[in-house]
Design an enzyme around this catalytic site. Structure first.
Site, PDB file in Angstrom:
ATOM      1  N   LYS A 183      58.013  81.492   3.009  1.00  0.00           N
ATOM      2  CA  LYS A 183      59.532  81.390   2.994  1.00  0.00           C
ATOM      3  C   LYS A 183      60.172  82.822   3.534  1.00  0.00           C
ATOM      4  O   LYS A 183      59.296  84.039   3.132  1.00  0.00           O
ATOM      5  CB  LYS A 183      60.031  81.160   1.391  1.00  0.00           C
ATOM      6  CG  LYS A 183      59.641  79.485   1.205  1.00  0.00           C
ATOM      7  CD  LYS A 183      60.272  79.119  -0.110  1.00  0.00           C
ATOM      8  CE  LYS A 183      60.057  77.651  -0.484  1.00  0.00           C
ATOM      9  NZ  LYS A 183      60.690  77.167  -1.446  1.00  0.00           N
ATOM     10  N   TYR A 192      65.869  70.133   3.777  1.00  0.00           N
ATOM     11  CA  TYR A 192      65.909  69.871   2.299  1.00  0.00           C
ATOM     12  C   TYR A 192      66.956  68.933   2.147  1.00  0.00           C
ATOM     13  O   TYR A 192      67.528  68.526   0.778  1.00  0.00           O
ATOM     14  CB  TYR A 192      66.154  71.223   1.647  1.00  0.00           C
ATOM     15  CG  TYR A 192      64.889  72.164   1.424  1.00  0.00           C
ATOM     16  CD1 TYR A 192      64.035  71.764   0.625  1.00  0.00           C
ATOM     17  CD2 TYR A 192      65.004  73.295   2.125  1.00  0.00           C
ATOM     18  CE1 TYR A 192      63.027  72.558   0.395  1.00  0.00           C
ATOM     19  CE2 TYR A 192      63.896  74.188   1.839  1.00  0.00           C
ATOM     20  CZ  TYR A 192      62.805  73.839   1.031  1.00  0.00           C
ATOM     21  OH  TYR A 192      61.939  74.686   0.667  1.00  0.00           O
ATOM     22  N   HIS A 249      56.520  76.839   0.551  1.00  0.00           N
ATOM     23  CA  HIS A 249      56.721  75.313   0.450  1.00  0.00           C
ATOM     24  C   HIS A 249      55.429  74.669   0.624  1.00  0.00           C
ATOM     25  O   HIS A 249      54.569  75.016   1.775  1.00  0.00           O
ATOM     26  CB  HIS A 249      57.718  74.914   1.390  1.00  0.00           C
ATOM     27  CG  HIS A 249      57.978  73.542   1.485  1.00  0.00           C
ATOM     28  ND1 HIS A 249      58.603  72.783   0.847  1.00  0.00           N
ATOM     29  CD2 HIS A 249      57.417  72.792   2.530  1.00  0.00           C
ATOM     30  CE1 HIS A 249      58.592  71.419   1.074  1.00  0.00           C
ATOM     31  NE2 HIS A 249      57.765  71.383   2.065  1.00  0.00           N
TER      32      HIS A 249
HETATM   33  P1  ADP Z   1      58.566  72.573  -4.591  1.00  0.00           P
HETATM   34  O1  ADP Z   1      58.827  73.713  -3.667  1.00  0.00           O
HETATM   35  O2  ADP Z   1      57.597  73.327  -5.838  1.00  0.00           O
HETATM   36  O3  ADP Z   1      58.166  71.273  -4.363  1.00  0.00           O
HETATM   37  P2  ADP Z   1      61.142  71.508  -5.643  1.00  0.00           P
HETATM   38  O4  ADP Z   1      60.859  70.420  -4.356  1.00  0.00           O
HETATM   39  O5  ADP Z   1      61.331  70.876  -6.806  1.00  0.00           O
HETATM   40  O6  ADP Z   1      59.892  72.257  -5.787  1.00  0.00           O
HETATM   41  O7  ADP Z   1      62.263  72.424  -5.125  1.00  0.00           O
HETATM   42  C1  ADP Z   1      62.575  72.725  -3.733  1.00  0.00           C
HETATM   43  C2  ADP Z   1      62.770  74.088  -3.818  1.00  0.00           C
HETATM   44  O8  ADP Z   1      64.018  74.447  -4.474  1.00  0.00           O
HETATM   45  C3  ADP Z   1      61.796  75.142  -4.600  1.00  0.00           C
HETATM   46  O9  ADP Z   1      60.618  75.511  -4.021  1.00  0.00           O
HETATM   47  C4  ADP Z   1      63.006  76.381  -4.893  1.00  0.00           C
HETATM   48  O10 ADP Z   1      62.867  77.309  -3.651  1.00  0.00           O
HETATM   49  C5  ADP Z   1      64.176  75.708  -5.232  1.00  0.00           C
HETATM   50  N1  ADP Z   1      64.328  75.348  -6.467  1.00  0.00           N
HETATM   51  C6  ADP Z   1      64.040  74.391  -7.218  1.00  0.00           C
HETATM   52  N2  ADP Z   1      64.418  74.422  -8.504  1.00  0.00           N
HETATM   53  C7  ADP Z   1      65.340  75.396  -8.372  1.00  0.00           C
HETATM   54  C8  ADP Z   1      66.355  76.113  -9.375  1.00  0.00           C
HETATM   55  N3  ADP Z   1      66.203  75.344 -10.695  1.00  0.00           N
HETATM   56  N4  ADP Z   1      66.930  77.015  -8.926  1.00  0.00           N
HETATM   57  C9  ADP Z   1      67.065  77.451  -7.973  1.00  0.00           C
HETATM   58  N5  ADP Z   1      66.086  77.088  -6.749  1.00  0.00           N
HETATM   59  C10 ADP Z   1      65.353  76.137  -7.248  1.00  0.00           C
HETATM   60 MG    MG Z   2      59.162  69.794  -3.262  1.00  0.00          MG
END
Ligand code: ADP
Ligand code: MG
Length: 137
Positions: A9, A49, A115
């Site tokens: 990232k 996303y 990611h």
């Molecule tokens: P992961 O990347 O571990 O799969 P998620 O899919 O839940 O996590 O979330 C996607 C991305 O969104 C995270 O990697 C992070 O960059 C961002 N994110 C997740 N939760 C938060 C939060 N509470 N506040 C700000 N950004 C967040």
């Molecule tokens: Mg995720």
């Protein structure tokens, strides 16, 4: 052999951690089957996303992901999806295990360095979002 999709990232690229993260990927036995440096547009980040579009952090997340260059990768290994999630560590670096990428490099829960696809169906969508079949070796 399973394939997964990874992003280094903007925080990690800007902080100079690209080489160290790629070294950890190779050291963990992944084969890199696709890789490129790319500066995402806001629209590309929003599309990637889209599953999170209803979340309160969607604006913050997509602005962050388009603020500077990222490295997108397709990785291959037996059990690649879980193996890459394990190497990444927990979403919030405060909860990430020692030795994981997020523990070592992440700035915060949002700016968390990497990611990874979370399931085979996700990898099957995410790899072709960034790579044409001819760009994978
Ligand atoms: P992961 O990347 O571990 O799969 P998620 O899919 O839940 O996590 O979330 C996607 C991305 O969104 C995270 O990697 C992070 O960059 C961002 N994110 C997740 N939760 C938060 C939060 N509470 N506040 C700000 N950004 C967040
Ligand atoms: Mg995720």
């Amino acid at each position: 052999m399973e394939r997964t999709f990874a992003i280094i990232k903007p925080d990690a690229v800007a902080n100079g951690h690209t080489g160290k993260i790629i070294d950890m990927i190779l050291g963990a036995g992944f084969k890199i089957v696709g890789m490129k440096l790319k500066h995402l547009s806001l629209k590309e980040a929003q599309g990637f996303y889209a599953v999170h579009s209803a979340r309160p952090f969607f604006g913050e997340l997509t602005e962050f992901m388009s603020e500077g260059p990222v490295v997108v990768l397709a990785l291959e290994k037996e059990g690649a999806i879980k193996a890459w999630r394990d190497l990444m560590g927990a979403t919030n670096p405060a909860n990430a295990a020692e030795g994981t990428i997020r523990k070592m490099f992440a700035e915060s829960v949002g700016r968390n360095s990497v990611h990874g696809s979370d399931a085979p169906e996700t990898a099957a969508v995410e790899i072709p979002y960034f790579f044409a079949a001819t760009e994978l070796v």
